[in-house]
Design an enzyme around this catalytic site. Structure first.
Site, PDB file in Angstrom:
ATOM      1  N   LYS A  39      10.642   0.945  -1.020  1.00  0.00           N
ATOM      2  CA  LYS A  39       9.178   0.970  -1.019  1.00  0.00           C
ATOM      3  C   LYS A  39       8.712   2.205  -0.251  1.00  0.00           C
ATOM      4  O   LYS A  39       8.420   2.154   0.942  1.00  0.00           O
ATOM      5  CB  LYS A  39       8.616  -0.306  -0.402  1.00  0.00           C
ATOM      6  CG  LYS A  39       7.132  -0.533  -0.751  1.00  0.00           C
ATOM      7  CD  LYS A  39       6.963  -0.784  -2.225  1.00  0.00           C
ATOM      8  CE  LYS A  39       5.516  -1.044  -2.606  1.00  0.00           C
ATOM      9  NZ  LYS A  39       5.336  -1.220  -4.042  1.00  0.00           N
ATOM     10  N   SER A  99       4.513  -2.653  -9.214  1.00  0.00           N
ATOM     11  CA  SER A  99       4.086  -3.347  -7.997  1.00  0.00           C
ATOM     12  C   SER A  99       3.058  -4.427  -8.357  1.00  0.00           C
ATOM     13  O   SER A  99       3.384  -5.370  -9.063  1.00  0.00           O
ATOM     14  CB  SER A  99       3.538  -2.347  -6.982  1.00  0.00           C
ATOM     15  OG  SER A  99       3.700  -2.840  -5.676  1.00  0.00           O
TER      16      SER A  99
END
Length: 585
Positions: free
Chosen positions: A189, A382
């Protein structure tokens, strides 16, 4: 006093009459523009596909189109463009398609959708001819399939491979005495990397290398098939920088010839059986949209909901996926008995985790009543992936950017910046120790940091659970392909994150099949704004965009938009794509 009222009411009446006349004049101008666009396409028409135009997911008529120096016709949406190319295949008035391929304002997913429509068009005896003075890799990615592909004798083809570059702000923040307090779940991430690193981490470099190689492999494979070359040879061209001029592009068979614009037009006249001085009937997609009916008709109904932009809590704004309006749209389609299936088209890098959860909930409820099919555009990652993971079927393009199953939040500590750089201090009172926890004027305590990280971990676990349930995988399986990592659509298919490779038309056909509809029409949402809202909104948006573009330039405007998104996301738990993909050069 009597004289005052007489003058006042006379003035009021004059203003009313003037406004009324202005309204009818404006309507007359717009009606004239609309009627001119609805004229017949004409014989021996050549449909023009200008790749420098960005085809957005959502497009509505601009009331200012054709007025002043503005283009005469609107740029259609991506799906409209695809449908028009497919319609032109059977339109006897259209003899071929002319691709302007110097630049390409569309990313990988949109380019793939357009390219597939062109491949379908080529199944007829009609021609596809492409031309560009200096052809970019993005333009070539679509135009390489053309029956004839030409470039300017003094131009060329950009063939150097793909590159990706990120900007890192850690050093600048240190100079400003700003501490970015960062919390995230998922080693890939990388959305917060620019604030905590001075270069890409090993994990991020690994994922970006795989991603870029996958996208590049797609370019090589498609070009090899279209140009009758092999991928190894094409890769060698880039590695050795062999394509440095237009002559090189011709020598190495990337183009079919070197032509000036007038020579290309002569070739088109020959194909159309026209004389040397005859005018070619070029028809833009915008004009074609007003001349033909390219949308399906039928008694059955499918709701097609476009969701493009950042995912935000509440109402949101233009170009955003607000949780409130999108829950209402899905609910409206769910409760409408005439609607037999729902197709959600997503083009989003994510945003608020809470907003994604709320939209996920509404789609899950809708799926109990009717088929729900999701189509991914350029990107659905996401939060975009979160809200869609429980659909009956998910479609993606080979170059769609997806995955990025991870969460982060960012809260800057600007105490030293205010104190030492600006001489500003803060003081106040509070009723409990953590009442001012989210303030940027002081650092978080160690206990508060643990609390925020625990919240992030909890959201990540929920995210994993949603995906595991929707995709029928174990938590461990999802975690192994999650961790915030991004994938292409092709990889996502192999990993079980999507069901099929295909565009929006394939997703709609799937929904129709699931709903057992042989004939149907689409009910598309969000519905266009009313005339006055479009008129005022278009003027304000255009004026603001023009002013920013003039002051900041193209690159500065992109940076400004990124900072706007960052400001809006401070302190909000984000399920967002770790980067805005822009391939260099």
């Amino acid at each position: 006093m009597k004289s005052f009222f007489k003058i006042f009411f006379a003035t009021l009446l004059a203003l009313f009459i003037f406004s009324l006349i202005s309204f009818f004049i404006t309507m007359g101008v717009i009606a004239g523009l609309a009627s001119s666009g609805k004229e017949a396409t004409g014989n021996k028409a050549v449909l023009v596909l200008d790749l420098s135009q960005p085809f957005a997911e959502i497009s509505e008529p601009n009331p200012l189109t054709g007025i002043g120096n503005r283009p005469q016709y609107d740029v259609p949406s991506l799906y409209d463009a695809v449908r028009m190319i497919r319609h032109a295949k059977a339109d006897s008035a259209v003899k071929g398609i002319y691709i302007k391929c110097a630049g390409n304002a569309n990313s990988f997913g949109a380019s793939e959708a357009i390219r597939n429509a062109l491949l379908d068009f080529q199944s007829t005896k009609k021609f596809v001819l492409a031309y560009g003075e200096v052809i970019s890799q993005g333009g070539y990615r679509v135009a390489n399939l053309a029956d004839e592909l030409y470039c300017h004798p003094k131009g060329g083809v950009d063939w150097r491979g793909y590159a990706f570059q990120n900007v890192f702000l850690k050093g600048a923040l240190e100079k400003l005495a700003i501490e970015p307090q960062i919390f995230y779940a998922g080693k890939f991430k990388s959305a917060t990397e620019p604030f905590r690193e001075t270069q890409m981490t090993a994990a991020n470099k690994e994922q970006m290398t795989v991603l870029m190689n996958d996208l590049y492999a797609g370019l090589l494979e498609q070009t090899a098939a279209a140009r009758e070359l092999d991928t190894a040879t094409l890769h060698r061209y880039a590695d050795q920088n062999l394509i440095r001029s237009a002559s090189d592009a011709l020598q190495y068979k990337l183009v079919d010839g070197l032509k000036y614009d007038d020579e290309v037009q002569d070739i088109l006249r020959t194909k159309l059986g026209l004389g040397k001085t005859a005018k070619i009937n070029f028809v833009s997609l915008g004009k074609y949209a007003q001349a033909v009916n390219f949308k399906r008709q039928g008694s059955g109904r499918i709701a097609l909901i476009y969701a493009e932009g950042d995912i935000v809590d509440g109402k949101g704004g233009e170009g955003m996926i607000g949780s409130d309006p999108y829950r209402q749209l899905i609910r409206k389609a769910r409760f409408d008995d005439d609607v037999k299936a729902i197709v959600l088209r997503i083009n989003s890098g994510g945003g608020s985790a809470m907003a994604s959860e709320n939209i996920w909930r509404e789609l899950t409820l809708a799926r109990k009543d009717k088929p729900v099919v999701v189509s991914f555009g350029d990107v659905s990652a996401s939060g975009g992936y979160y809200l869609s993971c429980n659909a009956d079927s998910i479609f993606a393009e080979p170059g769609t950017i997806t995955g990025s199953i991870g969460v982060f939040t960012l809260l800057p500590n600007m105490q030293q910046f205010f104190n030492k750089k600006l001489g500003i201090t803060f003081d106040g009172v509070k009723t409990s120790p953590d009442a001012d926890m989210m303030s940027v004027s002081k650092p978080l305590t160690e206990m508060q940091k643990r609390f925020v990280q625990a919240e992030i971990d909890s959201i990540y676990h929920t995210f994993l659970s949603r995906v595991a349930e929707g995709r029928k995988l174990t938590l461990a399986q999802v975690d192994s392909i999650g961790q915030g990592r991004v994938w292409t659509g092709s990889r996502a298919l192999q990993l079980g994150l999507v069901d099929r490779i295909g565009g929006l038309d394939a997703a709609v056909d799937c929904a129709a099949g699931m709903a057992k509809l042989s004939e149907y029409r689409l009910r598309e949402y969000p519905e266009p704004r009313n005339f006055m809202d479009r008129l005022l909104g278009s003027y304000q948006e255009e004026a603001a965009e023009t002013a920013l573009q003039r002051e900041l330039g193209t690159e500065g405007l992109k940076t400004f938009r990124s900072l706007q998104r960052l400001k809006a996301s401070l302190g909000v738990h984000q399920a967002r794509l770790p980067f805005e993909l822009e391939v260099l050069p």
